[in-house]
Design an enzyme around this catalytic site. Structure first.
Site, PDB file in Angstrom:
ATOM      1  N   TYR A 184       0.993  -1.105   0.065  1.00 29.24           N
ATOM      2  CA  TYR A 184      -0.041   0.040  -0.146  1.00 29.24           C
ATOM      3  C   TYR A 184       0.915   1.412  -0.103  1.00 29.24           C
ATOM      4  O   TYR A 184       2.063   1.192   0.475  1.00 29.24           O
ATOM      5  CB  TYR A 184      -0.944   0.066   1.273  1.00 29.24           C
ATOM      6  CG  TYR A 184      -0.386   0.191   2.556  1.00 29.24           C
ATOM      7  CD1 TYR A 184       0.204  -1.118   3.309  1.00 29.24           C
ATOM      8  CD2 TYR A 184      -0.048   1.303   3.106  1.00 29.24           C
ATOM      9  CE1 TYR A 184       0.862  -0.893   4.411  1.00 29.24           C
ATOM     10  CE2 TYR A 184       0.500   1.593   4.397  1.00 29.24           C
ATOM     11  CZ  TYR A 184       1.152   0.431   5.112  1.00 29.24           C
ATOM     12  OH  TYR A 184       1.785   0.519   6.280  1.00 29.24           O
ATOM     13  N   CYS A 185       0.212   2.332  -0.502  1.00 28.94           N
ATOM     14  CA  CYS A 185       1.092   3.441  -0.565  1.00 28.94           C
ATOM     15  C   CYS A 185      -0.079   4.704  -0.718  1.00 28.94           C
ATOM     16  O   CYS A 185      -1.074   4.193  -0.571  1.00 28.94           O
ATOM     17  CB  CYS A 185       1.974   3.641  -1.776  1.00 28.94           C
ATOM     18  SG  CYS A 185       1.260   3.590  -3.141  1.00 28.94           S
ATOM     19  N   THR A 186       0.279   5.974  -0.738  1.00 31.87           N
ATOM     20  CA  THR A 186      -0.781   7.042  -0.754  1.00 31.87           C
ATOM     21  C   THR A 186      -1.979   6.889  -1.677  1.00 31.87           C
ATOM     22  O   THR A 186      -2.929   6.766  -1.222  1.00 31.87           O
ATOM     23  CB  THR A 186      -0.228   8.225  -0.982  1.00 31.87           C
ATOM     24  OG1 THR A 186       1.017   8.560  -0.065  1.00 31.87           O
ATOM     25  CG2 THR A 186      -1.022   9.417  -0.451  1.00 31.87           C
ATOM     26  N   GLY A 188      -1.578   4.949  -4.795  1.00 38.15           N
ATOM     27  CA  GLY A 188      -1.449   3.537  -5.395  1.00 38.15           C
ATOM     28  C   GLY A 188      -0.177   3.579  -6.393  1.00 38.15           C
ATOM     29  O   GLY A 188       0.268   2.217  -6.906  1.00 38.15           O
ATOM     30  N   ILE A 213      -4.264   4.286   0.182  1.00 35.21           N
ATOM     31  CA  ILE A 213      -4.705   4.464   1.226  1.00 35.21           C
ATOM     32  C   ILE A 213      -5.830   5.449   1.178  1.00 35.21           C
ATOM     33  O   ILE A 213      -6.925   5.463   1.941  1.00 35.21           O
ATOM     34  CB  ILE A 213      -3.576   5.086   2.093  1.00 35.21           C
ATOM     35  CG1 ILE A 213      -2.445   4.191   2.351  1.00 35.21           C
ATOM     36  CG2 ILE A 213      -4.286   5.520   3.591  1.00 35.21           C
ATOM     37  CD1 ILE A 213      -1.013   4.984   2.807  1.00 35.21           C
TER      38      ILE A 213
END
Ligand code: ZN
Ligand code: ZN
Length: 303
Positions: A184-186, A188, A213
């Site tokens: 996961y990251c901010t 995508g 996220i």
């Protein structure tokens, strides 16, 4: 009074002439008074821009006319009109600087060989079905996870995205190779690449969250597996998904809960540390961080 917004999106599609795309994007952003940053590469485009709703709609509609960008997922959030100091439109070998431009293959359908996309609801289904067999893997710079992260997430020791490949090849995470890994990251974009890098290095079951996220937080707020606030690089600093959201971060001076990242006293240093309103009222700490102090000691010993 105009209403301001921020848009965040990325699109992976082959860009034959990144220079032409950069000039086109700059022209659009200037025409509609947008600020923020746009990165263009042979693999596509990544943008975070602020402006009035009307102008952003015109910009998004026009950008979507580029082949392969018709389906981009645009995340809208509240803005002030002063969220970014200026406009930056740059051309780079990669949309996110993992240092593996030749490893990434892109078609009009997106990145080839990445982790399976899960909707926020599918993430929750996976966790309830598989329990501890599922591991969340943070695809951001380690400091970003200080204020918020998925429950029991693995947070790799990376200062910048460029550190990921060495970190993954270090063997530290080999015990996850037969687990279900949810990157996961901010928004995508980093996971589109990270998941390819992991799969190519022997991780058998890798997922990524559709919209990152941001989309997960919009869907579940504080009631899902996400804990804390979301670090963002613009003037907002942190995003809270609902009124129950509380930062996981603590002021390094007094220990109070905060999500205020402040700069190092050394203007050349990029380290961010958490400092509450009382301890660090200004934009930065009065002292330098341990990392740049250590770097200077090392330098002094050599001269
Ligand atoms: Zn404090
Ligand atoms: Zn420093």
């Amino acid at each position: 009074m105009a209403t301001y917004r921020i848009v965040l999106f990325y699109g992976f599609t082959p860009v034959k002439d990144p220079t032409a795309m950069r000039l086109w994007q700059r022209e659009l952003a200037e025409r509609w008074d947008l600020t923020g940053r746009v990165i263009v590469s042979p693999h596509g485009i990544n943008a975070t821009l602020g402006g009035t709703v009307e102008n952003l709609k015109r910009y998004v509609k026009t950008t979507k006319q580029y082949p392969g960008l018709e389906k981009i997922d645009v995340k809208w959030s509240a803005g002030t009109g002063a969220d970014f100091p200026r406009l930056s439109v740059k051309e780079r070998p990669e949309l996110v600087a993992f240092g593996v431009p030749d490893e990434i293959k892109v078609t009009a359908d997106g990145v080839v060989g990445g982790g399976e996309h899960l909707s926020p609801a599918q993430v929750n289904e996976l966790v309830s079905e598989r329990g501890e067999d599922v591991v969340f893997f943070d695809g951001r710079n380690a400091f970003e996870a200080q204020t918020g992260r998925f429950a029991d997430a693995v947070v790799p020791d990376v200062r910048t995205t460029h550190d990921f490949v060495a970190e993954i090849e270090s063997g530290k995470y080999d015990h996850l190779k037969d687990k279900a890994v949810v990157t996961y990251c901010t928004g995508g974009v980093r996971c589109e690449i990270l998941s390819v890098v992991m799969k190519n290095r022997g991780f058998g079951e890798v997922y990524q969250i559709d919209g990152g996220i941001v989309r997960y937080g919009e869907a579940y707020g504080s009631k899902g597996h996400w804990k804390g606030s979301l670090y963002v690089f613009d003037q907002r600093g942190a995003v809270h998904f609902d009124e129950h959201s509380q930062s996981l971060g603590q002021c390094i001076v007094c220990g109070t809960t905060t999500d205020r990242f402040r700069n190092c006293a050394d203007a050349a240093c990029t380290t961010q540390r958490l400092g509450c309103e009382e301890c660090v009222p200004g934009p930065g700490f009065a002292d330098r961080c341990p990392e740049c102090v250590a770097a200077r000691d090392e330098w002094l010993q050599r001269v």
